[in-house]
Design an enzyme around this catalytic site. Structure first.
Site, mmCIF file in Angstrom:
data_model
loop_
_atom_site.group_PDB
_atom_site.id
_atom_site.type_symbol
_atom_site.label_atom_id
_atom_site.label_comp_id
_atom_site.label_asym_id
_atom_site.label_seq_id
_atom_site.Cartn_x
_atom_site.Cartn_y
_atom_site.Cartn_z
ATOM 1 N N HIS A 200 48.667 37.241 34.228
ATOM 2 C CA HIS A 200 47.901 36.385 35.155
ATOM 3 C C HIS A 200 48.677 35.190 35.680
ATOM 4 O O HIS A 200 48.193 34.468 36.534
ATOM 5 C CB HIS A 200 46.639 35.853 34.464
ATOM 6 C CG HIS A 200 46.926 34.788 33.449
ATOM 7 N ND1 HIS A 200 47.300 35.066 32.166
ATOM 8 C CD2 HIS A 200 46.937 33.440 33.543
ATOM 9 C CE1 HIS A 200 47.510 33.937 31.509
ATOM 10 N NE2 HIS A 200 47.295 32.926 32.318
HETATM 11 C C1 UD1 Z 1 44.520 28.896 34.814
HETATM 12 C C2 UD1 Z 1 45.550 27.914 34.265
HETATM 13 C C3 UD1 Z 1 46.562 28.666 33.408
HETATM 14 C C4 UD1 Z 1 45.872 29.470 32.313
HETATM 15 C C5 UD1 Z 1 44.816 30.358 32.948
HETATM 16 C C6 UD1 Z 1 44.044 31.047 31.851
HETATM 17 C C7 UD1 Z 1 46.130 25.971 35.642
HETATM 18 C C8 UD1 Z 1 47.150 25.390 36.556
HETATM 19 N N1 UD1 Z 1 46.292 27.274 35.336
HETATM 20 O O1 UD1 Z 1 45.192 29.810 35.665
HETATM 21 O O2 UD1 Z 1 47.422 27.737 32.778
HETATM 22 O O3 UD1 Z 1 46.827 30.251 31.664
HETATM 23 O O4 UD1 Z 1 43.906 29.569 33.726
HETATM 24 O O5 UD1 Z 1 43.383 32.177 32.267
HETATM 25 O O6 UD1 Z 1 45.227 25.290 35.224
HETATM 26 N N2 UD1 Z 1 39.375 33.041 39.888
HETATM 27 C C9 UD1 Z 1 38.276 33.860 39.886
HETATM 28 N N3 UD1 Z 1 37.278 33.571 39.008
HETATM 29 C C10 UD1 Z 1 37.291 32.509 38.171
HETATM 30 C C11 UD1 Z 1 38.414 31.674 38.196
HETATM 31 C C12 UD1 Z 1 39.449 31.954 39.057
HETATM 32 O O7 UD1 Z 1 38.205 34.825 40.621
HETATM 33 O O8 UD1 Z 1 36.330 32.317 37.405
HETATM 34 C C13 UD1 Z 1 40.482 33.350 40.822
HETATM 35 C C14 UD1 Z 1 40.421 32.522 42.106
HETATM 36 O O9 UD1 Z 1 40.880 33.316 43.169
HETATM 37 C C15 UD1 Z 1 41.415 31.412 41.845
HETATM 38 C C16 UD1 Z 1 42.467 32.127 40.988
HETATM 39 O O10 UD1 Z 1 41.725 33.039 40.197
HETATM 40 O O11 UD1 Z 1 41.962 30.855 43.003
HETATM 41 C C17 UD1 Z 1 43.260 31.198 40.098
HETATM 42 O O12 UD1 Z 1 42.380 30.420 39.263
HETATM 43 P P1 UD1 Z 1 42.876 29.017 38.657
HETATM 44 O O13 UD1 Z 1 41.821 28.474 37.786
HETATM 45 O O14 UD1 Z 1 43.394 28.155 39.740
HETATM 46 O O15 UD1 Z 1 44.149 29.407 37.816
HETATM 47 P P2 UD1 Z 1 44.387 30.591 36.776
HETATM 48 O O16 UD1 Z 1 45.372 31.518 37.374
HETATM 49 O O17 UD1 Z 1 43.110 31.138 36.281
HETATM 50 N N1 UDP Z 2 41.786 37.170 26.379
HETATM 51 C C1 UDP Z 2 40.463 37.605 26.416
HETATM 52 N N2 UDP Z 2 40.142 38.603 27.288
HETATM 53 C C2 UDP Z 2 41.051 39.176 28.114
HETATM 54 C C3 UDP Z 2 42.399 38.718 28.060
HETATM 55 C C4 UDP Z 2 42.723 37.700 27.184
HETATM 56 O O1 UDP Z 2 39.612 37.105 25.679
HETATM 57 O O2 UDP Z 2 40.686 40.067 28.892
HETATM 58 C C5 UDP Z 2 42.130 36.082 25.431
HETATM 59 C C6 UDP Z 2 43.350 36.288 24.609
HETATM 60 O O3 UDP Z 2 43.104 37.104 23.481
HETATM 61 C C7 UDP Z 2 43.708 34.852 24.247
HETATM 62 C C8 UDP Z 2 43.294 34.070 25.477
HETATM 63 O O4 UDP Z 2 42.440 34.938 26.218
HETATM 64 O O5 UDP Z 2 42.932 34.416 23.164
HETATM 65 C C9 UDP Z 2 44.474 33.671 26.293
HETATM 66 O O6 UDP Z 2 44.054 33.120 27.505
HETATM 67 P P1 UDP Z 2 44.841 33.335 28.870
HETATM 68 O O7 UDP Z 2 45.804 34.448 28.734
HETATM 69 O O8 UDP Z 2 43.830 33.409 29.949
HETATM 70 O O9 UDP Z 2 45.576 31.926 29.054
HETATM 71 P P2 UDP Z 2 46.915 31.292 28.439
HETATM 72 O O10 UDP Z 2 46.858 31.408 26.962
HETATM 73 O O11 UDP Z 2 48.083 31.994 29.050
HETATM 74 O O12 UDP Z 2 46.857 29.882 28.932
#
Ligand code: UD1
Ligand code: UDP
Length: 361
Positions: A200
């Protein structure tokens, strides 16, 4: 003396589990602030229901947008709330925009901040999460380092040693606390040999060539190795794959693309897997704890111990490198360390509780 805990993204909602258990156990008066950065059921509500987490008292409803928009809106809305309801201490876990916005709103009002997961460094100065980590650490009053490497990073950067505590990692506490629940989860893939995959990170999803390279690598694994792919896909990855027309690469009988799975299911799927392929911070560490050879599709990692013990292979997101890394991972020798001990033996949240209680009293 009231403590506010700020969450709003998937990994923070998950980290809340052991933090809430410890605050309840210590009879600390606390409430949860939810920024709304993640809002889909599978990134948010699902964890509150599955883990029985308390309802947030405050929803900031920030949603998606640019980093500037997310951080600034959190600061504006949280400041407004905190001016009326000033907590004695704010706890922010992790490195997301929600964590930075929460910390910034608090310090600007003179509220002390405790950072859970302090001191992690990927050494990529422009990576969004690295920017957030450095800023949060240098504005926090209490810093809870999950590993000795993180602890040393903070001292090297000149953070006052009296503020820094080596506690271990709260996500490992979660695994220890939830071990029976993990065993009870149904795994429909348990008869198969499979790679558990999560992707992601912005660096991989927002670059069409990199995302294509990753998908092509997974396709080759599904076709040529005796290994299935189980891939719960983050909405960010889904949206980008559709936009770049890459979805068809994953259309193969051995590739199972799923909606994001629940936390317990994610842990169970990792525990039963042969290898893990990821760019997630949390998943790298969980795979290490479950002793699963891991391929991390990034240049560097903040969880350096996973690489040092030879269990995590940092790999370029291109087909041939991924295939080579999978071959290597399939032949990996058993790990020669107790990963639980490396992350604090499941007692991180207890140590955090003691320090917080002392601080607020
Ligand atoms: C964010 C965090 C990242 C973390 C990740 C965990 C920042 C800069 N990034 O990344 O560090 O690892 O969360 O999963 O804070 N979207 C949806 N549904 C949602 C949320 C997001 O569809 O509920 C889509 C939207 O198109 C959005 C994109 O995902 O623009 C990115 O979401 P965003 O919260 O900006 O960053 P993540 O990639 O989720
Ligand atoms: N995770 C989850 N469902 C999924 C994928 C990941 O519950 O479909 C959990 C995973 O086991 C871990 C956490 O999400 O506990 C990690 O979050 P994510 O990868 O979104 O963010 P990051 O740790 O990179 O910030």
């Amino acid at each position: 003396m009231v403590v506010a805990v700020i969450v709003g993204t998937r990994p923070q909602n998950i980290k809340l589990y052991s933090l809430v258990k410890m605050l309840e156990r210590g009879n600390v008066d606390f409430y949860i602030v939810h920024t709304g950065q993640h809002y889909d059921y599978g990134l948010d509500r699902m964890f509150f229901e599955e883990l029985g987490l308390p309802e947030p008292r405050v929803y900031l409803g920030v949603g998606s947008g640019t980093h500037g928009y997310q951080v600034a809106t959190i600061v504006l809305r949280l400041e407004k709330y905190f001016i009326g309801e000033k907590p004695s201490l704010v706890i922010v876990p992790g490195d997301t925009n929600s964590a930075l916005g929460g910390a910034l709103a608090s310090v600007k009002l003179g509220i002390p901040v405790a950072h859970v997961e302090a001191g992690l460094r990927s050494r990529l100065p422009f990576m969004a999460e690295e920017v957030n980590r450095v800023l949060i650490d240098h504005m926090s009053d209490i810093l809870f380092a999950p590993t000795i490497y993180a602890y040393e990073n903070l001292l090297r950067e000149g953070v006052d040693v009296s503020k820094v505590f080596l506690t271990g990692d709260v996500m490992v506490d979660n695994i220890v606390m939830l071990r029976n629940e993990i065993e009870r989860v149904q795994n429909e893939f348990s008869d198969l040999e499979y790679a558990y995959v999560t992707i992601h990170r912005a660096e991989n999803t927002d670059n069409p060539a990199r995302l294509k390279g990753i998908f092509e690598g997974l396709r080759v694994i599904a076709e040529s190795f005796d290994l299935k792919i189980v891939f719960p896909m983050h909405p960010r990855t889904h949206i980008r794959a559709r936009k770049y027309g890459l979805e068809k690469i994953l259309s193969h009988k051995n590739i199972h693309v799923l909606e994001p799975v629940s936390y317990l299911k994610s842990l169970r799927l990792q525990k039963d897997s042969k290898i893990v392929i990821t760019d997630s911070g949390g998943v790298q560490k969980e795979a290490f704890v479950f002793k699963k050879p891991t391929i991390t599709l990034r240049e560097t990692t903040e969880w350096v111990e996973t690489v040092e013990y030879g269990w995590n292979i940092l790999t370029n997101p291109v087909k041939k490198d991924i295939v080579k890394a999978v071959q290597e991972a399939m032949e990996a020798k058993p790990i020669n360390v107790d990963p639980y001990e490396l992350y604090g033996g499941g007692k991180a949240s207890l140590r955090i509780l003691r320090i917080i209680k002392e601080y607020i009293s």
